[in-house]
Design an enzyme around this catalytic site. Structure first.
Site, PDB file in Angstrom:
ATOM      1  N   ASP A 262       0.820  -1.208   0.000  1.00  0.00           N
ATOM      2  CA  ASP A 262       0.000   0.000   0.000  1.00  0.00           C
ATOM      3  C   ASP A 262       0.858   1.263   0.000  1.00  0.00           C
ATOM      4  O   ASP A 262       1.846   1.365   0.728  1.00  0.00           O
ATOM      5  CB  ASP A 262      -0.902  -0.012   1.244  1.00  0.00           C
ATOM      6  N   GLU A 299       1.365  -0.007  -4.843  1.00  0.00           N
ATOM      7  CA  GLU A 299       0.455   1.106  -5.096  1.00  0.00           C
ATOM      8  C   GLU A 299       1.276   2.375  -4.909  1.00  0.00           C
ATOM      9  O   GLU A 299       1.930   2.548  -3.878  1.00  0.00           O
ATOM     10  CB  GLU A 299      -0.720   1.132  -4.128  1.00  0.00           C
TER      11      GLU A 299
END
Length: 613
Positions: A262, A299
């Protein structure tokens, strides 16, 4: 097969449980057994910056805390289970499991067709077992991988998962360690890979007890979510070991096929070897020993190709990264939205560039960032980028959590689906998208701290104060906000939803079966933008086989010329067909070499696919 064993936390061994915890600033660490009656603390021996030892008479299932410096009772930073939540004791877990996936090798990177899901809202049960009961449905859809939003222990029972505070412990309300392993095993038995969303840029604000043990965090940097993780400061070696061990833990003990890391733009590391490079190389080494395909996917909002460039070329070597620019270019052109970070997007040329290169911003000035932004992805293999028209952020970070199905027509939804799945890149869909789910996916929490809950509630309202919001921003703490996010795949059988679902299945079938789409290379793809007609045309070549995809973004029918030299091609798909809920196709069944193409009429917001060979 060479196994890997975690060297921190609590591990059952013959005659007891071995404990090891990183606590360089502590003078003593003891193990306190929890349960019936108070028991004498059992001291651990210092070994460098760690405290370790084997406690006899303990076994899997026992609960414990660490006693730091004789005063602080804390859960284990490497706890495998928190049966009473983030503030309760840790529990010893036997890492062994009766796996049945012995021959499983995983799905190759170029074959990933991923469905992202949130365990708590994917089924009424909101558990790993609930997900297992819908695996046949996902196989029917045709996806090759599940991507689980973060599942580690977070406060309460309702959360997106990004507030996790025990990186090694699957949430007890979801089904804990055994439940997650059973889910992964069941996926592998059906040919599905499992990718886990992991958060290495911060820990959540409630239940984070790591400060009591060591300098896991630093005030040298700040993230939007709180203290930055200490990857490059004094005593950071232990932090790096902790995070790398976490990545290997998921691959080894849980048989994960990939990690989606993330928001790497919130990972700050200016050391000579970036932590992302070390994570990826450690995972690659373990995957080779296990004989499995394991993918590390980032990401990132940085548009920095160094993330996925090989280490020998100066990159971090991750296998792929999410490409937000493709989403932004696609959805702004379809919806006309221009607020927030969408201010940088909305032109046809940007949409064309997204299809051709991936990154729209590759060094151009960005109004949103107020500086030049990004680097060029034009020379990267397309399989290095993951694209989507929906994901948890692009739905859930809207004020009301509303999905595209609430503001796009049936034809536009089909066009968006085709743009993603027939693109050269790795396609990802968000749970429910495949049948046009209308339930929102708002942001939700269940913090136990009333002051924190109030701050989150107010922060959410403030975030959207400058946006045009048609309705009240949902209260993240309200149980009703969470309940509204539940999806219902039975909708796929009714009304216009059945056309969407059938169309997604067909797109995914074509993606899996046509060799032109399975692993497209840059030098075998042509992209043409017919701006006057608002048509993006792609031509894929694989040996003697050709595939022409025509994406019509105009609101009226367009008669076009094919911009490629091509052989005789037959029509494989037209989203305007009545089979898909359209008004009927106007395109010819066959196009021949030398046709001027003026008889090739594309209906509004449609995709047409022609193939040869």
């Amino acid at each position: 097969m060479t196994e890997w064993h975690m060297d921190i936390g609590a591990t059952p061994v013959a005659g007891g449980v071995r404990f090891r915890v990183w606590a360089p600033l502590a003078s003593s660490v003891d193990v306190v057994r929890c349960g019936d009656g108070e028991k004498e603390p059992s001291p651990l021996a210092r070994a460098g910056d760690y405290f370790q030892g084997t406690i006899t008479g303990m076994a899997a299932g026992d609960r414990y805390r660490y006693l730091v410096d004789g005063t602080l009772r804390r859960p284990d930073p490497a706890s495998r289970c928190q049966p009473e939540g983030v503030h309760g004791p840790s529990q010893v877990v036997d890492p062994d499991f009766a796996w049945s996936d012995g021959g499983w090798q995983g799905v190759k990177l170029e074959e990933l067709i991923t469905c992202e899901l949130h365990v708590g809202t994917f089924t009424p049960e909101g558990t790993f077992q609930g997900v297992m009961e819908r695996l046949d449905y996902l196989c029917e859809l045709g996806v090759t991988a599940l991507e689980l939003m973060p599942v580690v222990e977070f406060p309460g029972r309702r959360n997106w998962g990004y507030d996790g505070v025990f990186p090694f412990a699957p949430h007890h309300a979801y089904g804990g360690a055994a439940g997650l392993k059973a889910l992964v095993d069941a996926c592998h038995c059906r040919g599905l890979s499992v990718i886990l969303d992991v958060v290495y840029n911060h820990l959540g604000p409630e239940g984070n007890y790591l400060h009591s043990f060591a300098p896991y965090f630093t005030n040298r940097y700040r993230t939007p979510w709180g203290d930055a993780v200490n990857f490059d400061g004094p005593l950071s070696d232990g932090v790096r070991h902790y995070i790398i061990a976490n990545a290997l833990h998921w691959v080894s003990e849980y048989h994960m096929d990939g990690l989606r890391i993330d928001a790497i733009h919130g990972i700050y590391d200016f050391s000579a070897r970036h932590i992302l490079r070390d994570i990826t190389q450690a995972v690659n080494s373990l995957a080779r020993r296990l004989g499995r395909n394991v993918h590390v996917i980032a990401e990132s909002e940085l548009n920095d190709v160094r993330t996925i460039m090989p280490a020998e070329s100066g990159g971090h070597g991750l296998h792929a990264q999410w490409c937000d620019d493709f989403h932004h270019g696609l959805m702004t052109y379809l919806t006309g939205e221009r607020c927030g970070y969408f201010v940088d997007f909305g032109t046809f040329r940007q949409l064309e560039k997204a299809f051709r290169e991936g990154f729209v911003y590759s060094g151009e000035y960005s109004r949103h960032h107020r500086r030049r932004h990004g680097s060029s992805s034009a020379d990267l293999p397309p399989r290095r980028l993951v694209v989507f028209s929906q994901n948890h952020d692009q739905v859930g970070n809207r004020a009301l959590g509303d999905r595209p199905s609430s503001r796009l027509s049936l034809e536009q939804l089909k066009l968006a689906a085709a743009a993603v799945i027939l693109s050269p890149y790795l396609p990802l869909i968000f749970m429910g998208e495949e049948y046009g789910e209308t339930a929102p996916f708002p942001y939700f929490t269940s913090h136990g701290d009333p002051e924190l809950a109030a701050a989150v509630r107010q922060g959410r309202r403030t975030e959207f104060a400058s946006f045009e919001v048609h309705g009240e921003v949902p209260d993240p703490q309200a149980e009703g906000t969470f309940i509204t996010a539940g999806i219902d795949p039975e909708r796929r059988r009714h009304g216009w939803h059945r056309f969407i679902y059938a169309f997604y299945r067909e797109l995914i079938r074509l993606r899996r079966e046509l060799p032109q789409l399975r692993a497209p290379e840059r030098d075998r793809i042509e992209v043409a933008g017919l701006e006057a007609d608002e048509v993006i045309a792609l031509c894929y070549r694989h040996g003697e086989k050709e595939l022409i995809a025509l994406f019509a973004f105009g609101c009226t029918p367009r008669a076009i010329r094919l911009p490629f030299h091509h052989g005789e091609c037959i029509r494989l798909l037209d989203s305007a067909d009545k089979d898909w809920g359209g008004q009927g196709s106007a395109s010819p069944e066959l196009v021949r070499p030398g046709d001027d193409g003026q008889n090739l009429t594309l209906m509004p917001f449609s995709v047409t696919l022609y193939g040869r060979g």
